[in-house]
Design an enzyme around this catalytic site. Sequence first.
Site, PDB file in Angstrom:
ATOM      1  N   GLY A 146       0.829  -1.198   0.000  1.00  0.00           N
ATOM      2  CA  GLY A 146       0.000   0.000   0.000  1.00  0.00           C
ATOM      3  C   GLY A 146       0.863   1.248   0.000  1.00  0.00           C
ATOM      4  O   GLY A 146       2.062   1.198  -0.315  1.00  0.00           O
ATOM      5  N   SER A 147       0.276   2.356   0.384  1.00  0.00           N
ATOM      6  CA  SER A 147       0.989   3.634   0.313  1.00  0.00           C
ATOM      7  C   SER A 147       2.247   3.640   1.171  1.00  0.00           C
ATOM      8  O   SER A 147       3.344   3.946   0.692  1.00  0.00           O
ATOM      9  CB  SER A 147       0.056   4.768   0.759  1.00  0.00           C
ATOM     10  OG  SER A 147      -1.083   4.846  -0.081  1.00  0.00           O
ATOM     11  N   ASN A 197      -9.295  10.928  11.875  1.00  0.00           N
ATOM     12  CA  ASN A 197      -9.625  10.024  10.777  1.00  0.00           C
ATOM     13  C   ASN A 197     -11.110   9.888  10.476  1.00  0.00           C
ATOM     14  O   ASN A 197     -11.556  10.097   9.338  1.00  0.00           O
ATOM     15  CB  ASN A 197      -9.000   8.647  11.023  1.00  0.00           C
ATOM     16  CG  ASN A 197      -7.518   8.637  10.760  1.00  0.00           C
ATOM     17  OD1 ASN A 197      -6.855   9.668  10.794  1.00  0.00           O
ATOM     18  ND2 ASN A 197      -6.975   7.464  10.498  1.00  0.00           N
ATOM     19  N   LYS A 231      -0.158   8.119  18.866  1.00  0.00           N
ATOM     20  CA  LYS A 231      -0.581   8.120  17.469  1.00  0.00           C
ATOM     21  C   LYS A 231      -2.066   7.782  17.347  1.00  0.00           C
ATOM     22  O   LYS A 231      -2.786   8.378  16.528  1.00  0.00           O
ATOM     23  CB  LYS A 231       0.264   7.113  16.677  1.00  0.00           C
ATOM     24  CG  LYS A 231      -0.089   7.017  15.180  1.00  0.00           C
ATOM     25  CD  LYS A 231       0.368   8.238  14.419  1.00  0.00           C
ATOM     26  CE  LYS A 231       0.048   8.134  12.918  1.00  0.00           C
ATOM     27  NZ  LYS A 231       0.774   7.019  12.265  1.00  0.00           N
ATOM     28  N   ALA A 286       1.837   9.123   2.760  1.00  0.00           N
ATOM     29  CA  ALA A 286       2.059   8.672   1.384  1.00  0.00           C
ATOM     30  C   ALA A 286       0.725   8.331   0.740  1.00  0.00           C
ATOM     31  O   ALA A 286      -0.242   7.978   1.422  1.00  0.00           O
ATOM     32  CB  ALA A 286       2.976   7.457   1.355  1.00  0.00           C
ATOM     33  N   SER A 302      -6.978  12.146   4.878  1.00  0.00           N
ATOM     34  CA  SER A 302      -6.671  11.071   5.818  1.00  0.00           C
ATOM     35  C   SER A 302      -6.802   9.706   5.148  1.00  0.00           C
ATOM     36  O   SER A 302      -7.555   9.527   4.185  1.00  0.00           O
ATOM     37  CB  SER A 302      -7.593  11.136   7.039  1.00  0.00           C
ATOM     38  OG  SER A 302      -8.913  10.752   6.696  1.00  0.00           O
ATOM     39  N   SER A 303      -6.071   8.736   5.692  1.00  0.00           N
ATOM     40  CA  SER A 303      -6.117   7.391   5.125  1.00  0.00           C
ATOM     41  C   SER A 303      -7.516   6.801   5.216  1.00  0.00           C
ATOM     42  O   SER A 303      -7.953   6.080   4.312  1.00  0.00           O
ATOM     43  CB  SER A 303      -5.116   6.485   5.848  1.00  0.00           C
ATOM     44  OG  SER A 303      -5.406   6.428   7.238  1.00  0.00           O
ATOM     45  N   GLU A 344      -9.706   1.069   8.768  1.00  0.00           N
ATOM     46  CA  GLU A 344      -9.102   0.584  10.008  1.00  0.00           C
ATOM     47  C   GLU A 344      -9.898   1.031  11.227  1.00  0.00           C
ATOM     48  O   GLU A 344      -9.354   1.179  12.318  1.00  0.00           O
ATOM     49  CB  GLU A 344      -7.653   1.070  10.097  1.00  0.00           C
ATOM     50  CG  GLU A 344      -6.757   0.471   9.026  1.00  0.00           C
ATOM     51  CD  GLU A 344      -5.303   0.845   9.174  1.00  0.00           C
ATOM     52  OE1 GLU A 344      -4.469  -0.066   9.297  1.00  0.00           O
ATOM     53  OE2 GLU A 344      -5.010   2.059   9.146  1.00  0.00           O
ATOM     54  N   LYS A 402      -2.964  -3.343   6.278  1.00  0.00           N
ATOM     55  CA  LYS A 402      -4.005  -2.730   7.089  1.00  0.00           C
ATOM     56  C   LYS A 402      -4.237  -3.567   8.349  1.00  0.00           C
ATOM     57  O   LYS A 402      -4.063  -4.782   8.340  1.00  0.00           O
ATOM     58  CB  LYS A 402      -5.303  -2.626   6.284  1.00  0.00           C
ATOM     59  CG  LYS A 402      -5.250  -1.639   5.120  1.00  0.00           C
ATOM     60  CD  LYS A 402      -5.226  -0.203   5.605  1.00  0.00           C
ATOM     61  CE  LYS A 402      -5.386   0.768   4.444  1.00  0.00           C
ATOM     62  NZ  LYS A 402      -5.390   2.172   4.910  1.00  0.00           N
TER      63      LYS A 402
END
Length: 305
Positions: free
Chosen positions: A9-10, A191, A183, A127, A251-252, A264, A78
């Site tokens: 992934g990224s 998110n 985090k 990323a 955001s992811s 996630e 993920k």
Amino acid sequence: MHVGVLGAGSMGSLFAGLLAADGTATTLLAHEGAHVDAIRECGLRIERADGSSEVVDVDVVTDPAAVPSLDAVLVFVKSHATADAATEWGGALADAHVATLQNGLGNAETLAARFDSVLAGTTSHGAVVEAPGLVRHAGAGDTRLGRWDGPTDDPSARLAATLSAAGIDTEVVTDPRTALWRKVLVNVGINAVTALARVENGVLAEHASGRRLLRRAVAEAARVARAEGVAVDDPIAETVAVAERTASNVSSMRQDVESGRETEIEALHGAVVERASDHDLPAPVNRTLADLVRLAQASPDRGHP
């Protein structure tokens, strides 16, 4: 040092590309797909924030039986795929130091149940895979890494030095749990709200409604962290600062929702709610955000505004 990167992934693509560009022996462990095909045929193009780019040759393995001997493996699948990936690739990684830099809670525990040597930490690099074979480095940040169970040791230091040499500045920490929770608190504040409202990160800091949602979600999660024995200092201010620093970022979780991929949510807001229940703490904001994202994932037209 031969480093494997599990997941194309990224973030997996970015780290594999930066390591390979520095000359580190690097193998990307991934499933077949258009992105992997493009990397094999043309190399991996890394596009940097300043507009420059480079193409890097990265070895890719899609067959667990063909994985070479590895000293360390960075896990970037993920969170919802961690257990399956550990089973699928586990035989090939048994002798490696397995390091998770994934989002969310529970990944290190899942890996520790399967592997003898587990490192854990966080990274603030951003990323995006813009097209098959092309990853955009959306932003640099801190990376922290340490032994999950046991004292900080040589494998942590060696991997941190290898990452730092490749331009991924990495600090060795003695308590990766605190880094993970810090985090998580940032992710919990940003998110789900950005995914549901379909806004960039900075909008949360700019508008009163965004600040309220961010503050309430983070405050709930911080109470859970403290109940688990993790000291967190002013996580709301830290989350606002991250939202401002990454103002233009998507955001992811928003990327996943808009692309129709599984998010996630269970490792973030869902995990906070579950652990809040374990400590008899209320978490209505995180519960609501989790349920809304679950509904968005279940929608047959998800990904279409």
